[in-house]
Motif scaffolding. Sequence first.
Motif, short mmCIF file in Angstrom:
data_model
loop_
_atom_site.label_atom_id
_atom_site.label_comp_id
_atom_site.label_asym_id
_atom_site.label_seq_id
_atom_site.Cartn_x
_atom_site.Cartn_y
_atom_site.Cartn_z
N GLU A 5 33.04 30.39 46.33
CA GLU A 5 34.04 29.71 45.53
C GLU A 5 33.40 28.96 44.36
O GLU A 5 33.90 28.99 43.23
CB GLU A 5 34.84 28.74 46.40
CG GLU A 5 35.78 29.44 47.38
CD GLU A 5 36.50 28.45 48.27
OE1 GLU A 5 36.60 27.25 47.90
OE2 GLU A 5 36.96 28.86 49.35
N LYS A 6 32.27 28.29 44.63
CA LYS A 6 31.57 27.57 43.56
C LYS A 6 31.02 28.53 42.52
O LYS A 6 31.08 28.27 41.32
CB LYS A 6 30.44 26.73 44.16
CG LYS A 6 30.92 25.52 44.95
CD LYS A 6 29.75 24.70 45.46
CE LYS A 6 30.23 23.47 46.22
NZ LYS A 6 29.09 22.68 46.76
N LEU A 7 30.49 29.67 43.00
CA LEU A 7 29.99 30.69 42.09
C LEU A 7 31.12 31.25 41.23
O LEU A 7 30.97 31.45 40.02
CB LEU A 7 29.32 31.82 42.88
CG LEU A 7 28.77 33.00 42.05
CD1 LEU A 7 27.69 32.51 41.09
CD2 LEU A 7 28.23 34.10 42.97
N ALA A 8 32.29 31.47 41.87
CA ALA A 8 33.45 31.98 41.14
C ALA A 8 33.90 31.01 40.06
O ALA A 8 34.22 31.40 38.94
CB ALA A 8 34.60 32.25 42.13
N GLN A 9 33.92 29.72 40.39
CA GLN A 9 34.31 28.70 39.42
C GLN A 9 33.33 28.67 38.25
O GLN A 9 33.73 28.52 37.09
CB GLN A 9 34.37 27.33 40.09
CG GLN A 9 35.52 27.20 41.08
CD GLN A 9 35.44 25.92 41.90
OE1 GLN A 9 34.54 25.09 41.71
NE2 GLN A 9 36.37 25.74 42.82
N PHE A 10 32.04 28.81 38.55
CA PHE A 10 31.01 28.80 37.51
C PHE A 10 31.19 29.98 36.57
O PHE A 10 31.11 29.84 35.35
CB PHE A 10 29.63 28.86 38.17
CG PHE A 10 28.50 28.96 37.19
CD1 PHE A 10 28.13 27.86 36.41
CD2 PHE A 10 27.80 30.15 37.03
CE1 PHE A 10 27.08 27.95 35.50
CE2 PHE A 10 26.76 30.26 36.12
CZ PHE A 10 26.39 29.15 35.35
N LYS A 193 40.75 32.86 45.77
CA LYS A 193 39.83 31.84 45.27
C LYS A 193 38.63 32.46 44.55
O LYS A 193 37.98 31.80 43.74
CB LYS A 193 39.35 30.95 46.41
CG LYS A 193 40.48 30.11 47.03
CD LYS A 193 40.00 29.28 48.20
CE LYS A 193 41.15 28.47 48.80
NZ LYS A 193 40.71 27.67 49.97
N VAL A 194 38.35 33.73 44.87
CA VAL A 194 37.22 34.41 44.22
C VAL A 194 37.67 35.57 43.32
O VAL A 194 36.89 36.08 42.53
CB VAL A 194 36.20 34.93 45.25
CG1 VAL A 194 35.59 33.77 46.01
CG2 VAL A 194 36.84 35.92 46.21
N VAL A 195 38.93 35.96 43.46
CA VAL A 195 39.46 37.09 42.67
C VAL A 195 39.32 36.86 41.16
O VAL A 195 38.93 37.78 40.44
CB VAL A 195 40.93 37.38 43.05
CG1 VAL A 195 41.62 38.21 41.97
CG2 VAL A 195 40.98 38.14 44.37
N VAL A 200 36.97 38.42 35.86
CA VAL A 200 36.15 38.04 34.71
C VAL A 200 34.93 38.95 34.59
O VAL A 200 34.57 39.41 33.49
CB VAL A 200 35.71 36.56 34.81
CG1 VAL A 200 34.61 36.25 33.78
CG2 VAL A 200 36.89 35.64 34.59
N THR A 201 34.30 39.25 35.73
CA THR A 201 33.13 40.15 35.72
C THR A 201 33.51 41.53 35.20
O THR A 201 32.77 42.14 34.42
CB THR A 201 32.55 40.27 37.14
OG1 THR A 201 32.20 38.96 37.63
CG2 THR A 201 31.31 41.15 37.15
N CYS A 202 34.68 42.01 35.62
CA CYS A 202 35.15 43.32 35.14
C CYS A 202 35.43 43.29 33.64
O CYS A 202 35.12 44.24 32.91
CB CYS A 202 36.42 43.73 35.90
SG CYS A 202 36.14 44.14 37.64
N ILE A 203 36.03 42.18 33.16
CA ILE A 203 36.31 42.04 31.73
C ILE A 203 35.02 42.06 30.93
O ILE A 203 34.92 42.71 29.88
CB ILE A 203 37.10 40.74 31.47
CG1 ILE A 203 38.53 40.88 32.00
CG2 ILE A 203 37.13 40.42 29.96
CD1 ILE A 203 39.33 39.60 31.97
#
Length: 326
Positions: A5-10, A193-195, A200-203
């Motif tokens: 979750e923290k990685l996703a937010q970053f 929470k991570v989707v 963003v990674t795909c974009i």
Amino acid sequence: MKYLEKLAQFICRNMTLWVVGFSAVAFFYPEPFKPIGKNISYLLGVIMLGMGLTMSLEDFRLVLTRPKDVFYGVFFRYLIMPLVGFGVAHMLGLPPALAAGMVLLGAAPSGTGSNVMTYIAKGDTALSITVSSINTILAPVLTTYIFAYLAGAMIPIDVNALLMDIVKIVLVPVAAGVALHMLAPILVEKLTKVVPAVSVTCIIAIIAAVVALNAAKLATVALVLCVAVAIHNIAGLLLGYYSGRVVGMSKKKSRAITFEIGMENSGLAVALALAHLDPMAALPAAVMTVWEYITGSVLASYWGNRPIDEQTESASEDEVNSFQQG
């Protein structure tokens, strides 16, 4: 899970930085990124699946309770932006591939970031979510035929193939996401929470691929392309807000409509351009992905720090409604 979750937010918090950084690398060292181009439709499918996971049948409730507001949001979305894209392309004398890309970008549905920007701007988030959902569902028909009508004279277009691609890339993944949300809500709640970080990674991967595929041409059209995209986006935001005000919407609703019109599903435009047009036609959408998040976040932050007087807004809207009924 907390680490993820923290990685996703970053990842999400620094999206613009990642996009600019990877785009620069792809421009100077394009070869490693070119193979991604073959998989862009799949990457966009993942993004649309993520959108579907965040949707539920409740998101469509406003169609029944506030049909006029939803209609205006959808109507203005598919009226204003295709015409602005067409007008900008002709005004700047863009080459056919770029001109078609501008029209395709304008004919795309609302961008997924519009809901977040509306929330930050203290706009009508429920209206934003519903309009985004309806715009996305109508995309196979409206995007296809509006684009074919406006850009048909610029380049050859296979309408049926375009329509089927939008169904496969947009409707199927979104429907799958909504179904999963209904069948396994607890699991989906954890995943959501991570989707956003996955999206963003795909974009980032999509934009890097577009830059890599067009690296040789990009330097020659960079200035006019950036001007075209800036005009397109700013015109969309301005016309979005004032079109809402003209038809009697409150400031809160008009803020939602602003982002529904000014922010576009540029990822879809990229995928369709690469599949059906010259790769150069994907450039306007690729540039827009970065630009619209910059302007959108600036405007959303500005509005978010300027709260709306709810009592004044309510009274003003009642007066407009009474006048229209009278």
